[in-house]
Design a protein around this motif. Structure first.
Motif, mmCIF file in Angstrom:
data_model
loop_
_atom_site.group_PDB
_atom_site.id
_atom_site.type_symbol
_atom_site.label_atom_id
_atom_site.label_comp_id
_atom_site.label_asym_id
_atom_site.label_seq_id
_atom_site.Cartn_x
_atom_site.Cartn_y
_atom_site.Cartn_z
ATOM 1 N N ASN A 241 0.830 -1.204 0.000
ATOM 2 C CA ASN A 241 0.000 0.000 0.000
ATOM 3 C C ASN A 241 0.871 1.263 0.000
ATOM 4 O O ASN A 241 0.577 2.248 -0.692
ATOM 5 C CB ASN A 241 -0.915 -0.010 1.214
ATOM 6 N N ILE A 242 1.963 1.242 0.763
ATOM 7 C CA ILE A 242 2.882 2.390 0.796
ATOM 8 C C ILE A 242 3.524 2.591 -0.579
ATOM 9 O O ILE A 242 3.623 3.733 -1.080
ATOM 10 C CB ILE A 242 3.959 2.179 1.877
ATOM 11 N N LYS A 243 3.948 1.521 -1.222
ATOM 12 C CA LYS A 243 4.569 1.643 -2.539
ATOM 13 C C LYS A 243 3.571 2.155 -3.578
ATOM 14 O O LYS A 243 3.931 2.954 -4.460
ATOM 15 C CB LYS A 243 5.125 0.287 -2.974
ATOM 16 N N LEU A 245 0.979 4.108 -2.962
ATOM 17 C CA LEU A 245 0.770 5.524 -2.683
ATOM 18 C C LEU A 245 1.933 6.363 -3.221
ATOM 19 O O LEU A 245 1.741 7.465 -3.760
ATOM 20 C CB LEU A 245 0.615 5.744 -1.177
ATOM 21 N N ARG A 246 3.146 5.834 -3.088
ATOM 22 C CA ARG A 246 4.326 6.555 -3.590
ATOM 23 C C ARG A 246 4.284 6.685 -5.113
ATOM 24 O O ARG A 246 4.705 7.700 -5.690
ATOM 25 C CB ARG A 246 5.586 5.825 -3.133
ATOM 26 N N HIS A 284 -0.278 14.406 -0.242
ATOM 27 C CA HIS A 284 0.419 13.140 -0.422
ATOM 28 C C HIS A 284 1.282 12.808 0.801
ATOM 29 O O HIS A 284 1.335 11.650 1.235
ATOM 30 C CB HIS A 284 1.284 13.191 -1.671
ATOM 31 N N LYS A 285 1.929 13.809 1.340
ATOM 32 C CA LYS A 285 2.779 13.587 2.518
ATOM 33 C C LYS A 285 1.953 13.095 3.693
ATOM 34 O O LYS A 285 2.357 12.167 4.421
ATOM 35 C CB LYS A 285 3.499 14.884 2.872
ATOM 36 N N THR A 287 -0.933 11.502 3.504
ATOM 37 C CA THR A 287 -1.398 10.146 3.184
ATOM 38 C C THR A 287 -0.302 9.116 3.425
ATOM 39 O O THR A 287 -0.551 8.029 3.960
ATOM 40 C CB THR A 287 -1.866 10.085 1.721
ATOM 41 N N MET A 288 0.922 9.449 3.041
ATOM 42 C CA MET A 288 2.033 8.533 3.256
ATOM 43 C C MET A 288 2.297 8.334 4.747
ATOM 44 O O MET A 288 2.580 7.216 5.198
ATOM 45 C CB MET A 288 3.285 9.081 2.575
ATOM 46 N N LYS A 289 2.192 9.401 5.510
ATOM 47 C CA LYS A 289 2.402 9.282 6.959
ATOM 48 C C LYS A 289 1.364 8.373 7.589
ATOM 49 O O LYS A 289 1.691 7.520 8.432
ATOM 50 C CB LYS A 289 2.347 10.675 7.596
ATOM 51 N N ALA A 291 -0.203 5.959 6.086
ATOM 52 C CA ALA A 291 0.077 4.589 5.649
ATOM 53 C C ALA A 291 1.205 3.970 6.466
ATOM 54 O O ALA A 291 1.160 2.778 6.810
ATOM 55 C CB ALA A 291 0.436 4.585 4.163
ATOM 56 N N ARG A 292 2.224 4.754 6.781
ATOM 57 C CA ARG A 292 3.328 4.231 7.606
ATOM 58 C C ARG A 292 2.855 3.919 9.031
ATOM 59 O O ARG A 292 3.275 2.916 9.629
ATOM 60 C CB ARG A 292 4.476 5.232 7.632
#
Length: 390
Positions: A241-243, A245-246, A284-285, A287-289, A291-292
């Motif tokens: 999921n993280i990949k 999103l990236r 995006h930042k 969303t990534m946070k 997800a982590r």
């Protein structure tokens, strides 16, 4: 008593068999795994996600349009007769396919866990059904014993050899046992219903028997348990999921071509190619946070699951040894003694060697021992199959 008891139990078992369909534990497990709706739904969910893996393509929407420019004031207007725009996303295909692959893996693991849970519940209700029949048979045996006791008391009362109190006590205990027998039959019927809920919507099934032998339990099987495989798949899904999103921040391409007409003259065409660059870096930042954080949460939940699972496995092994020792005691000592106690009690009462209170006490102790065996055996079997399917 023996001939009469055999006739009663054979008649009772024949009646029960006519009303319910006998089924072995292995057949019940196979039927539930094949037909139970919730497990079929889990299987279809996994198949649907597996099919979705083929839907990922770098080519996005195809836009069709037309239009005109420089129209008016006597100009030779430029008309676009047909314009085709193809959006292309070549940099996120791999991550999207990996995400779908991990989602399918989670669905398959969930299906395996659901199958394991279903097998455990079917086995538990199967054992309860088998135990209900053993309790009913104990009450049937006790009812036959008290029927003989009441008959002996009646004859003695008619001969004025005993008091009315003794005869009435014999009648009362016989009626209590007969009531308990009917209740045991109702409990057995409820157990049939509980078992059948996993097997059919319109047919009642009954247990035919359970393997009571306890073989060596492989303690290494827990490493390959579906719950642990599900935890692994969830961890891989969080990474995928993280990949994915990236990859959403990667550039996207487009190619456009069209047929044009300038005034009355046709045969012109136009084309262009370009790139689309996402600019929502702040969103995006965030969303990534998130997800982590979700990945860390999955890791913590998996660690907790590992700990709980290991503890439960050790506790079940301890319970298995405890109930195995108790069951061995009943089989070797208590149960044979109880059967002999029932026989001797009736023979002694007929021979006037004991009084009616002594008979009642001996019969009651024997029945308690028989019921204690059923309860201990039930706990042993429940623990055995809990270890197999937990």
């Amino acid at each position: 008593m023996t001939k009469r008891y055999l006739m009663i139990i054979l008649t009772g078992l024949a009646t029960v068999a006519q009303a319910q369909r006998p089924i072995s534990l292995e057949a019940a497990l196979a039927k539930a795994a094949r037909d139970y709706p919730a497990l079929r739904a889990a299987r279809l969910k996994a198949a649907g996600l597996e099919a979705m893996k083929k839907s990922v393509s770098p080519f996005g929407d195809l836009d069709l349009s037309g239009g005109g420019e420089e129209i008016g004031h006597g100009n030779d207007a430029v008309y676009t007769l047909a314009r085709v725009r193809q959006n292309i996303d070549p940099f996120s295909v791999k991550s999207k396919r990996a995400l779908l692959d991990r989602q399918a893996g989670v669905a398959k693991a969930e299906e395996a866990v659901a199958g394991r849970d279903l097998a455990r519940m079917v086995a538990a209700d199967y054992i309860n059904d088998y135990a209900a029949r053993l309790r009913w048979m104990n009450m049937l045996r006790s009812d036959s014993l008290y029927a003989d006791f009441e008959e002996v008391a009646r004859r003695r009362y008619e001969l004025k050899d005993i008091s009315l109190l003794e005869y009435q006590t014999a009648q009362s205990y016989r009626r209590q046992i007969s009531l308990s027998l009917r209740e045991a039959a109702r409990d057995m019927e409820k157990a049939h219903i509980a078992l059948s809920q996993w097997l059919s919507a319109d047919t009642l099934f009954m247990a035919t028997g359970v393997d009571t032998t306890i073989t060596h339990i492989d303690e290494t099987h827990a490493e390959h348990h579906p719950v642990h495989l599900l935890a692994e798949q969830r961890a891989l899904l969080s990474e995928a999921n993280i990949k994915e999103l990236r990859s959403r921040m990667a550039p996207k391409l487009f190619v456009e071509a069209g047929l044009q007409k300038i005034g009355p003259r046709a045969g012109y065409y136009a084309w262009q190619a370009g790139v689309s660059i996402p600019m929502s870096f702040g969103a995006h930042k965030s969303t990534m946070k998130a997800a982590r954080i979700a990945r860390q949460q999955v890791q913590a939940e998996n660690e907790d699951l590992e700990r709980q699972h290991s503890t439960k496995h050790l506790m079940l092994l301890s319970d298995l040894n405890k109930y195995r020792q108790s069951t061995d005691y009943y089989v070797r000592t208590a149960l044979p003694l109880a059967r002999e106690q029932q026989r001797v009690a009736l023979v002694s009462y007929r021979a006037r060697s004991i009084g009616y209170l002594d008979f009642i006490q001996a019969a009651d102790q024997a029945l308690k021992a028989e019921m204690g065996y059923v309860e201990t055996l039930t706990q042993l079997l429940q623990t055995k199959y809990e270890l197999m399917y937990y």
